[in-house]
Design an enzyme around this catalytic site. Structure first.
Site, PDB file in Angstrom:
ATOM      1  N   CYS A   1      11.610 -10.069   4.305  1.00 16.41           N
ATOM      2  CA  CYS A   1      10.253 -10.163   5.054  1.00 16.41           C
ATOM      3  C   CYS A   1      10.116 -11.317   6.238  1.00 16.41           C
ATOM      4  O   CYS A   1      11.199 -12.119   6.355  1.00 16.41           O
ATOM      5  CB  CYS A   1       9.520 -10.483   4.269  1.00 16.41           C
ATOM      6  SG  CYS A   1       9.203  -9.374   2.699  1.00 16.41           S
TER       7      CYS A   1
ATOM      8  N   ARG B   1       2.383 -11.674   7.569  1.00 20.39           N
ATOM      9  CA  ARG B   1       3.778 -11.264   7.480  1.00 20.39           C
ATOM     10  C   ARG B   1       4.159 -10.017   7.763  1.00 20.39           C
ATOM     11  O   ARG B   1       2.939  -9.064   7.646  1.00 20.39           O
ATOM     12  CB  ARG B   1       3.966 -11.755   6.028  1.00 20.39           C
ATOM     13  CG  ARG B   1       3.131 -10.888   4.884  1.00 20.39           C
ATOM     14  CD  ARG B   1       3.891  -9.923   4.273  1.00 20.39           C
ATOM     15  NE  ARG B   1       4.933 -10.225   3.616  1.00 20.39           N
ATOM     16  CZ  ARG B   1       5.130 -10.710   2.466  1.00 20.39           C
ATOM     17  NH1 ARG B   1       3.914 -10.801   1.915  1.00 20.39           N
ATOM     18  NH2 ARG B   1       6.145 -11.051   1.551  1.00 20.39           N
TER      19      ARG B   1
ATOM     20  N   ASN C   1      10.823 -12.650  -0.618  1.00 16.59           N
ATOM     21  CA  ASN C   1      12.197 -12.642  -1.299  1.00 16.59           C
ATOM     22  C   ASN C   1      13.023 -13.812  -1.128  1.00 16.59           C
ATOM     23  O   ASN C   1      13.281 -14.119   0.062  1.00 16.59           O
ATOM     24  CB  ASN C   1      12.638 -11.326  -0.936  1.00 16.59           C
ATOM     25  CG  ASN C   1      13.093 -10.478  -2.428  1.00 16.59           C
ATOM     26  OD1 ASN C   1      12.361 -10.586  -3.362  1.00 16.59           O
ATOM     27  ND2 ASN C   1      14.283 -10.098  -2.199  1.00 16.59           N
TER      28      ASN C   1
HETATM   29  C1  LIG Z   1       9.548  -7.349  -2.672  1.00 14.98           C
HETATM   30  C2  LIG Z   1       8.779  -8.157  -2.037  1.00 14.98           C
HETATM   31  C3  LIG Z   1       9.148  -9.106  -0.959  1.00 14.98           C
HETATM   32  C4  LIG Z   1       9.523  -8.375   0.145  1.00 14.98           C
HETATM   33  C5  LIG Z   1      11.253  -8.657   0.320  1.00 14.98           C
HETATM   34  O1  LIG Z   1      11.642  -9.635   0.747  1.00 14.98           O
HETATM   35  N1  LIG Z   1      11.894  -7.549   0.030  1.00 14.98           N
HETATM   36  C6  LIG Z   1      13.492  -7.477   0.228  1.00 14.98           C
HETATM   37  C7  LIG Z   1      14.037  -6.516  -1.039  1.00 14.98           C
HETATM   38  S1  LIG Z   1      15.788  -6.887  -1.002  1.00 14.98           S
HETATM   39  O2  LIG Z   1      16.150  -8.214  -1.557  1.00 14.98           O
HETATM   40  O3  LIG Z   1      16.205  -6.933   0.380  1.00 14.98           O
HETATM   41  O4  LIG Z   1      16.238  -5.966  -1.686  1.00 14.98           O
HETATM   42  C8  LIG Z   1       7.804  -9.136  -2.772  1.00 14.98           C
HETATM   43  C9  LIG Z   1       6.625 -10.073  -2.001  1.00 14.98           C
HETATM   44  C10 LIG Z   1       5.451  -9.856  -2.919  1.00 14.98           C
HETATM   45  C11 LIG Z   1       5.926  -9.815  -4.371  1.00 14.98           C
HETATM   46  C12 LIG Z   1       4.872  -9.245  -5.375  1.00 14.98           C
HETATM   47  C13 LIG Z   1       4.190 -10.482  -5.680  1.00 14.98           C
HETATM   48  C14 LIG Z   1       2.946 -10.066  -6.917  1.00 14.98           C
HETATM   49  C15 LIG Z   1       3.777  -9.502  -8.213  1.00 14.98           C
HETATM   50  C16 LIG Z   1       4.656 -10.690  -8.783  1.00 14.98           C
HETATM   51  C17 LIG Z   1       5.273 -10.116 -10.037  1.00 14.98           C
HETATM   52  O5  LIG Z   1       5.850 -11.181 -10.549  1.00 14.98           O
HETATM   53  C18 LIG Z   1       6.164  -8.940  -9.579  1.00 14.98           C
HETATM   54  C19 LIG Z   1       5.513  -7.860  -8.916  1.00 14.98           C
HETATM   55  C20 LIG Z   1       4.699  -8.332  -7.887  1.00 14.98           C
HETATM   56  C21 LIG Z   1       3.828  -7.227  -7.406  1.00 14.98           C
HETATM   57  C22 LIG Z   1       5.618  -8.818  -6.682  1.00 14.98           C
HETATM   58  C23 LIG Z   1       6.606  -7.635  -6.296  1.00 14.98           C
HETATM   59  C24 LIG Z   1       7.717  -7.895  -5.262  1.00 14.98           C
HETATM   60  O6  LIG Z   1       8.593  -8.765  -5.590  1.00 14.98           O
HETATM   61  C25 LIG Z   1       6.855  -8.410  -3.866  1.00 14.98           C
HETATM   62  C26 LIG Z   1       6.210  -7.182  -3.218  1.00 14.98           C
END
Ligand SMILES: C[C@H](CCC(=O)NCCS(=O)(=O)O)[C@H]1CC[C@H]2[C@@H]3CC[C@@H]4C[C@H](O)CC[C@]4(C)[C@H]3C[C@H](O)[C@]12C
Length: 325
Positions: free
Chosen positions: A2, A16, A79
């Site tokens: 991100c 973002r 992340n």
């Molecule tokens: C994954 C996303 C970051 C994007 C990223 O960087 N992706 C790389 C993937 S990879 O590493 O390259 O494979 C992050 C950013 C915000 C996060 C939510 C925050 C609220 C909530 C918190 C809870 O505790 C768990 C569930 C929850 C819905 C979270 C899910 C997920 O964690 C979200 C979407």
């Protein structure tokens, strides 16, 4: 992966890119002032600043990915898998879970300095929202309408708060290393270079833009951090909101991940699901999605903020093409 930024041009804009391969059913969610935020280990907040952002609502609770409050303080979770470490409950500290961190800060703080104060005694406690929503390893960019920003990272060393002189955050490695890596790109410039490699030899300026030849363009977080810092630091300031928000989305789309380029599992690709930005002065929330790059907006409606019911706005994901006659 991100990318999150704060861009100051007239007003300040904060938001973002969310890069991922799956969606969590996120939508624009406004939490009005009297919605009761219950916390696992802290007293609940029955009255607080209103928050607008991108969230998925689960069991009536807004799980914010990013957002901003009505005072002009913004916060985004990105992340941070690897260095991230959350701690067991500590009776000496304010125990806030990672999924509560955004409401806890945005509900109570007006600006970065108040947030810094509040974070001093904070412990990011390792309690998940539910089985279905386990702990996710995140770090956060927090920024306010003055343009100031900080990065918060919970690692084995403890809770680290760093001033952010560039107003950009991506993913790994830890923030001090990301900043340090910028040293390697100090000479990247919008201007044509002068020949310092072989001063006696005649080198042609065979193309415009040679000052950016060494700018990275990869999908990885270090490349995006360098590219976004350069792009944002040289962004023009527009004369009005329309120009500024247009510039703002160009900045985020400069590090957009197009489908097909970042394979995270066989034939599964991470891409930029949405890009968003809040005008920290007016509270207007803007976004684009991968499918629809028209800018959509939700204005902050003051008449609806003294309530206890969440307001939700589903993402508009259909592209509209303006056909000319
Ligand atoms: C994954 C996303 C970051 C994007 C990223 O960087 N992706 C790389 C993937 S990879 O590493 O390259 O494979 C992050 C950013 C915000 C996060 C939510 C925050 C609220 C909530 C918190 C809870 O505790 C768990 C569930 C929850 C819905 C979270 C899910 C997920 O964690 C979200 C979407």
């Amino acid at each position: 992966m991100c990318t999150s930024i704060i861009y100051t041009a007239g007003d300040s804009y904060f938001g973002r890119n969310l890069d991922l391969e799956i969606s969590f059913g996120e939508e624009v969610v406004v939490t009005p002032r009297d919605y009761e935020f219950k916390f696992r280990k802290m007293k609940s907040l029955s009255h607080h600043y209103a928050i607008t952002g991108m969230a998925t609502v689960q069991d009536g609770y807004p799980l914010y990915f990013d957002g901003a409050n009505e005072e002009g303080l913004g916060m985004a979770g990105l992340n941070f898998d690897g260095p991230c470490h959350y701690f067991p409950e500590d009776s000496e500290k304010d125990n806030v879970t990672p999924f509560e961190f955004i409401p806890y800060v945005l509900g109570q703080c007006k600006n970065v300095s108040e947030a810094k104060e509040m974070i001093k005694n904070l412990n990011l406690v390792n309690i998940n929202f539910s089985e279905k929503f386990p702990l996710s390893p995140l770090h956060w960019l927090i920024a306010d309408k003055s343009g100031d920003s900080i990065v918060v990272e919970s690692t084995k060393k403890g809770l680290n708060v760093y001033d952010n002189p560039v107003g950009v955050l991506t993913n790994n490695p830890e923030f001090p290393q990301q900043l340090n890596n910028l040293s390697n790109y100090q000479s990247v410039s919008p201007a044509q270079p002068t020949n310092t490699i072989a001063p006696g030899a005649k080198l042609e300026l065979y193309s415009r833009g040679l000052g950016t030849h060494m700018l990275p363009g990869g999908m990885d977080s270090e490349s995006r951090f360098v590219k976004e810092t350069f792009t944002k630091m040289h962004a023009p300031k527009g004369k009005d909101e329309l120009e500024n928000i247009t510039n703002y989305f160009h900045l985020l789309h400069a590090v957009e991940q197009q489908k097909g380029l970042d394979e995270v599992a066989p034939n599964t690709f991470e891409y930029t699901i949405y890009s968003d930005g809040v005008d920290l002065t007016t509270g207007t929330f803007y976004y684009t999605t991968y499918e629809n790059n028209q800018i959509n907006a939700v204005k902050l409606d003051q008449s609806k903020l003294d309530s206890s019911e969440l307001l939700t706005y589903p993402l508009q994901t259909k592209q509209t093409i303006h056909y000319q006659a």
